[in-house]
Design an enzyme around this catalytic site. Structure first.
Site, PDB file in Angstrom:
ATOM      1  N   HIS B 168      80.667  70.972  82.813  1.00  0.00           N
ATOM      2  CA  HIS B 168      79.977  70.964  81.578  1.00  0.00           C
ATOM      3  C   HIS B 168      80.044  70.207  80.692  1.00  0.00           C
ATOM      4  O   HIS B 168      79.529  70.305  79.528  1.00  0.00           O
ATOM      5  CB  HIS B 168      80.044  72.494  80.921  1.00  0.00           C
ATOM      6  N   SER B 290      70.123  41.945  75.599  1.00  0.00           N
ATOM      7  CA  SER B 290      68.918  42.167  74.991  1.00  0.00           C
ATOM      8  C   SER B 290      68.227  41.107  74.420  1.00  0.00           C
ATOM      9  O   SER B 290      68.720  40.113  74.110  1.00  0.00           O
ATOM     10  CB  SER B 290      69.238  43.273  73.789  1.00  0.00           C
TER      11      SER B 290
END
Lengths: 507, 507, 507, 507
Positions: B168, B290
């Site tokens: 989880h 980037s």
């Protein structure tokens, strides 16, 4: 005669009404509940619990005394389950916790509190689902083999009935009904092979992987694997739990391909039974009527098969989507894999049997089938091949000749001798043209089938080989299935022996 | 120093730029053409033509003299193809007709017109695609085995590096990096198994099925099958052509599962390499920058793998949709199956190799990994198991004790001795509580791993078994691959011998 | 204190247990039945029947006397339905035929036999489903607006809480929690717009299209349309019945996009709440525990949302597959569209409300969030922009400078003054470098947010505009919803008036 | 006459060969490259750059002097692009960086280095793609309206041609060809509506959202939005970039529904043109031949439409899968959304025009159509309705009567007077039975159509209303399209004016 209230609002044009199985298959969920998922898992959960407890005792993870009490409790519970008297309580969450809660009430927490030693619901549910899917796979294989058997029997009987073969929905070459039906069998036997591969790929036990990272108890994964009829344990605690979508997707893919094949069978029969074809009549017991149109006998079973092919393709997609981009270990997203594969099996398992019923009961209008074999220029290819073979013309040139002849004949449906002669002249061919009777003979449906020579074709020798080969495969599959069932039976017996020995020893 | 024009608008924060393979994998189709589909089929089409002509001569469907001329022509054509000097002409439709047209120009129609004897483009393209997909499958298997090898090597080295195991997305139990990496290997070896099953399921020759209904020429399907490296012919002329989506879908499904597995590898590494984790650093050569943010080193390769997992799931869907509700015989709808599976292989084949590169070059911050193993209550389960094992408490009660202790400790991350004692008292337990040092020891990451006993767990003995088993499977797969390649090599040689003999005899 | 039997096998580490709604959402179908599909259609079927009968009487298709009896019968039936006392009998097929059968028993066949005048089950079920889906759409819109409201309220409160913004899962630029939450609201408001478009596109009545080809009775489609709250009748009898998958697919697509958006909300919160982040805590009432690991509080609700996003994507696919290649007129394949869209709505309708609960109750660790804003080079972009703006350097050159500084600073997380100076020198820049405090200030999280100027950014002015704009849209949607409900209310009232008038006149 | 080498290996049976557009549509990618994706974006990237630079100058983010130089550079670049002389260099990554690199070479880095101020490739590519998809949507709408126009014109001409209407692929009720064709138009106009909704939903500018979190430059998003023909800016920097799959999926969904509708048109025409129907002949220019079967004229265009419907459904799925479970901000996974939507538009845009060609050129065998209207019991429903209307029998009872009559008539295809009388007697009906001529008349195809009264039916009055309504909608759509195009034209002009003014001022 007085009109009686009927249960359906149609049927007076029918001599025989469809069976309950057909009505239930076609009515879908209109007036049928889908029961809670975990009810179907109860027998498997009890089996898994039993194997787990036996192993815990044997490995001394829990005392033998506690184990024998747990085993007695589980045996009592199993009887309730078998009798349908163990309703699941939503307040107690799921099947696993309902079972533990019941044992806690029966045996007290000092004993029942040991049940969950060295395991998690994560490995337990994956294990339950493997058993559930394994049985589901056996059922699908059985049902598909029923259909294959029907197809091969009918193919044997109809291998002499000529009918048009199609490509692009247009008349291509003459074939036989037996050829078409055996083609369906060939596809379906590959499906069976795929289900068998699934069985062998996933018949490994995930029990003992705990939450995903193992346990510090000295458990024996091989022992539980054997007691549950698996071919052995799996080898990594993270794998099966992280991929709690993969066995499901793999099975759903196999069902998807099967349903696509059945949708081709269905589409083909739906078309052949259209008024315009008039070649096949679907039996009334596999048809339904209309609420308003008096004349309707609709091929609902076949349509529903197509609809379910669409359904399962999306269910496959859901399963695949569940598995994308998961982080390691269990993530609850994947719980939905359980409901999806249950839906897949519930919706599709019976489909092959129903299609088998349709094929076993349909009637064939041989005359109409033969009559269509004189239309749509369907004899042109054999004519071309025979022209090339007898005259020595290159195939390509023979084709041009026949194309021109076809063009001249317009909508006649067959090539006339004169148009063929004309086309040969146009091409300045010097070879002796075939006689008029020959040209007609080459376009006669039965003659054409008789001329077919390639393996896999509708020709006589080919069909003998094909049917023999497919029948052999069918029998191999039947044997495979028997072996697996025997193996499961033995596993259960062995577990029972271990349980009995333990309980004797434990007293 | 003057700023030089760079080829990318980022990179000054990098010490090493990504490789061309990485840039090409991540740049996708931005600045890359996809060449016409049939170019990729040329070598296969020549092979199929050669086998077909040899068979036609041997079965006397065409004269040996014509056959030898055709074989010479095909040999000449093959040289052009190998040299990349056979551009396909769209006006001549497709690869099959381009080949025939070229032979017609070279050899004249009297000879070339015999090439298409006893076949149709329907069986020809299915045959070409089988060969294409067969090679594609070999490549995918090879690439996946590269990754498995990397994973197992790295797992061996890192089986002692503790890290949190998750369920989880929350801390579950302590595991090791080697355990996680070997888990990836286990998944991928099942993928390889699935590709091998594909290979064996579809390595049957459809050549000779003609348009879908066979031919009246006395062809020999077994001979062509053998010359093309197939395990034999298929047994029904309708099957493969009607289902010209199934082998494609089956392969796409196998790729989909593979990509889902790789997406789990990717997601896991992307998370482990986040600033907040600080546990893994993806090497610069597998990162990109980037256009505007100076600090960025993005794990593009891993993200693209996830993107392609999404892509291929839809491609699978397209293939499945193509196959639903088909009428018997070829329908042109299914032509798109060809482009889709080509796209699948082009987009995904290299993925395992790139992921192998990422894993082979990434650096691991062992200290950070170990440090997270003291947080999130990650030691609670082993503590509970040890408490139960040493005290004889039922597991369920031990769990309640530890739960209460956890509750009292709040955000501490580990369970204190005093809170455990408190919880035991609260439950009126009379058993002797463990010593303070024991409680701490049971929550020490390395101790915990040392305590793991189940097969498949990160424990020492388990890991030895697991790595041995997975390595054995890897080697079995490598052997399998070698056998297949050898088989294909021999088939080509055999065809060549037959061709040579024919040409000698034909002169 | 003695351990009490609990209904779950976890929870002692919890101070508060999850609500029933949460347990039911996450437990899925484990211990919950899915009731028969047609039960849900009963109220709609009665409504449609009532409108149909009133119209039949008004157009003199049936005598007023028969109509009033039918209307009395339907009124009596409606009471049973409202009281849950009208169980459907599978032997009587479906909801339509159950209703007719009940009326036949009550009123005799001379009267009830007129009910099915000028209609077929084909148009009837399409009409029932339009009403069902219309109500389902209203519910989804309502639930989504609940979530939007929560998001905007929380965004208003948290627009000053700084946190890292991510791209490629890496630190990109600093943002605020309010910015992120309002971003979610922006997505969801587009979902609402899509549902509204669905409503307007399909709120047209198909009733009166009969089997697909109309009727020779002089019916009035506009009248029934009005009585059922539609915006009018549709204009072609073939359209809606042939496309009995389209409104379903269109709605499933809208739900799919909604669920994808919610899956992004979920994934974001799942990550932010990981131990390694420590920034968000999901409230215990929206978490569940483990059967074996004592420390677990799992974000199940969010995971289930992701799982259901996968589920619905496949359901969409099934619906799309159902619609491909249909022949004109009704084909039973499409019946499965009904169950699929019912499943879609049952599984997903409540998702926005549950996510709203998660967001409304979660706690935020502001300190941890702020602290991550000093790591991962997250200040580099604003530093670069400010350097460019103040120095007049081209952006591209400023970027190179900062990239080099980043490289030099290594893992520091922020750019030091000295490294910046060094980088500027390296590039032979003559512009005056910023002061040391300035460099630090430009990388301070709050300062950075304060500097943001573009519309849609986390900057103060932008956020004011954004929240105002989104709130305005929310209110417009609330108004739209009110209008539709009022319209439906009026339609029902109008039908009731017509019915009453008819019954008075008919007596 | 000597055989000439043809470009196809079939066609001698054709009088006219298919057009290049048809061959290209059906040949797919066999012999056609797919060019690099970013080439298609060049014009949009230049437009976006121009608007961005103008805005940067107006907001003083960069000096006017730099801006005018950049604008000159961009103007020069645009000329190269228009002339097809700007090949993209893969070494320079993508379209954005190629453009910047070219400007850097032309203008030097001091000027070109300012281009990327206040933006990222993230917002830039989303903006480029919006423009690309906007134009793609316009094209699809235009093409669909071409088809609708053809359908309505043909429907007007064929509204008197009777043909069987089908449900379940069985004869249902008589209809007309005009009715069927106008039904197709009705579906397609809803598609147009869906594309228009797409346009309005996404015609908002994402430019200025930077990497996902805005910028500290004082940019003006509204100005660039206006210059690019958007209806305004979007309102949240995270939204569009995180959801860089949504506009794509939304468009792909609209195309999927359109293609499903076209697949229904195709399937219907393929069946109607089968030899067994003999009712429709697809023109040779929209057919292709076989490589081996001389007689074949295959409806390839229609089949390819069905194949592409399957293709696009999977592409939609890929897009939806890309969007599931994304973390906030840009993730590179979503880059593949770009290629997928480009593929969708490339494969499907022309489909409506080609189907329009098929319908505009096909020939109809009216006699065959009428003749089928006497078979399959197709007159039974109107017979039943008329019997009920004239005799006052309840519909349900009239149905039972006709059902029994049908049963007695067996395969006759129509109901005889005597069987009807017999059935009425059997039911002990006392009402006067209709006369023999009446019974026959009610089953006459033209009479039946004449009797149809419901709106949307093939009846005369209904068809007048339907065609008028659909034509009105067509014209509304044409107007809408003109308005949008005018709006885009004006936006470009306005930007040009701003650019000119700036350059004048800047000199």
């Amino acid at each position: 005669m007085k009109t009686q209230p009927k249960t359906t609002l149609w049927g007076s044009a029918f001599t025989q009404m469809p069976s309950g199985a057909v009505l239930s298959f076609t009515a879908g969920r209109d007036t049928a509940d889908i029961p809670m998922a975990d009810t179907a898992l109860l027998p498997y959960d009890v089996w898994v619990n039993t194997a787990h407890v036996v192993m815990l005792a044997k490995t001394k993870c829990i005392p033998v005394g506690s184990a024998t009490k747990l085993l007695s409790g589980l045996a009592a519970l199993e009887k309730l389950v078998d009798a349908g008297k163990f309703p699941l309580d939503p307040l107690k969450e799921d099947v696993h916790t309902n079972v533990e809660a019941w044992l806690t009430e029966s045996l007290g927490s000092a004993v029942a509190g040991k049940l969950h030693t060295a395991r998690s619901r994560n490995d337990q549910i994956v294990c339950d689902m493997r058993l559930f899917m394994r049985d589901g796979t056996i059922t699908v294989i059985e049902n598909t083999l029923v259909l294959v058997k029907t197809l091969l029997a009918k193919a044997e009987k109809t291998k002499g009935i000529v009918m048009p073969g199609f490509t692009h929905h247009q008349h291509a070459m003459v074939t036989t009904l037996g050829h078409v039906l055996s083609g369906f069998a060939a596809m379906l036997l590959r499906d069976v092979e795929r289900f068998e591969a699934w069985y062998e790929r996933y018949n490994h036990s995930p029990l003992g992987n705990m939450a995903s990272y193992g346990t510090s108890y000295p458990i024996d994964k091989k022992m539980t694997a054997e007691c549950l009829g698996f071919d052995g344990p799996d080898y990594h605690s993270i794998d099966a739990i992280t991929n709690r979508w993969e066995a499901e997707a793999d099975l759903a893919f196999a069902v998807t391909v099967l349903m696509n094949h059945l949708s081709t069978v269905s589409e083909t029969l739906v078309l052949l039974s259209m008024t315009e074809f008039g070649t096949v009549t679907i039996h009334e017991t596999y048809s339904t009527g209309s609420s308003v149109m008096p004349q309707k006998k609709n091929p609902d079973v076949l349509e529903v098969v197509k609809g379910k092919a669409a359904l399962v393709s999306g269910q496959l997609m859901s399963l695949v989507a569940l598995g994308k981009g998961s982080f390691i270990g269990y993530n609850r997203d994947s719980q939905w894999a359980k409901y999806i594969i249950m839906d897949v099996l519930r919706e599709c398992s019976a489909a092959p049997v129903l299609v088998s019923g349709v094929i076993g009961t349909m009637t064939v209008n041989e005359r109409a089938m033969a009559s269509w074999c004189h239309t749509g220029g369907i004899g042109a290819t054999v004519l071309m091949e025979q022209l090339a073979q007898t005259s020595g013309l290159p195939l390509r040139q023979a084709k041009t000749v026949v194309e021109q002849a076809i063009k001249e004949c317009g909508n006649l449906g067959t090539v006339t001798h004169s148009s063929l002669i004309g086309a040969m002249k146009d091409q300045s061919l010097t070879s002796v043209p075939p006689a008029a009777e020959q040209v007609m003979a080459w376009q006669d449906p039965h003659t054409m089938v008789g001329l077919m020579k390639s393996l896999g074709s509708p020709g006589k020798k080919s069909m003998k080989t094909v049917l023999k080969k497919l029948t052999r495969t069918l029998h191999r599959d039947i044997t495979w299935l028997g072996t697996q069932k025997q193996h499961l039976h033995e596993a259960k017996a062995r577990l029972n022996d271990m349980k009995t020995a333990l309980m004797k020893g434990g007293e």
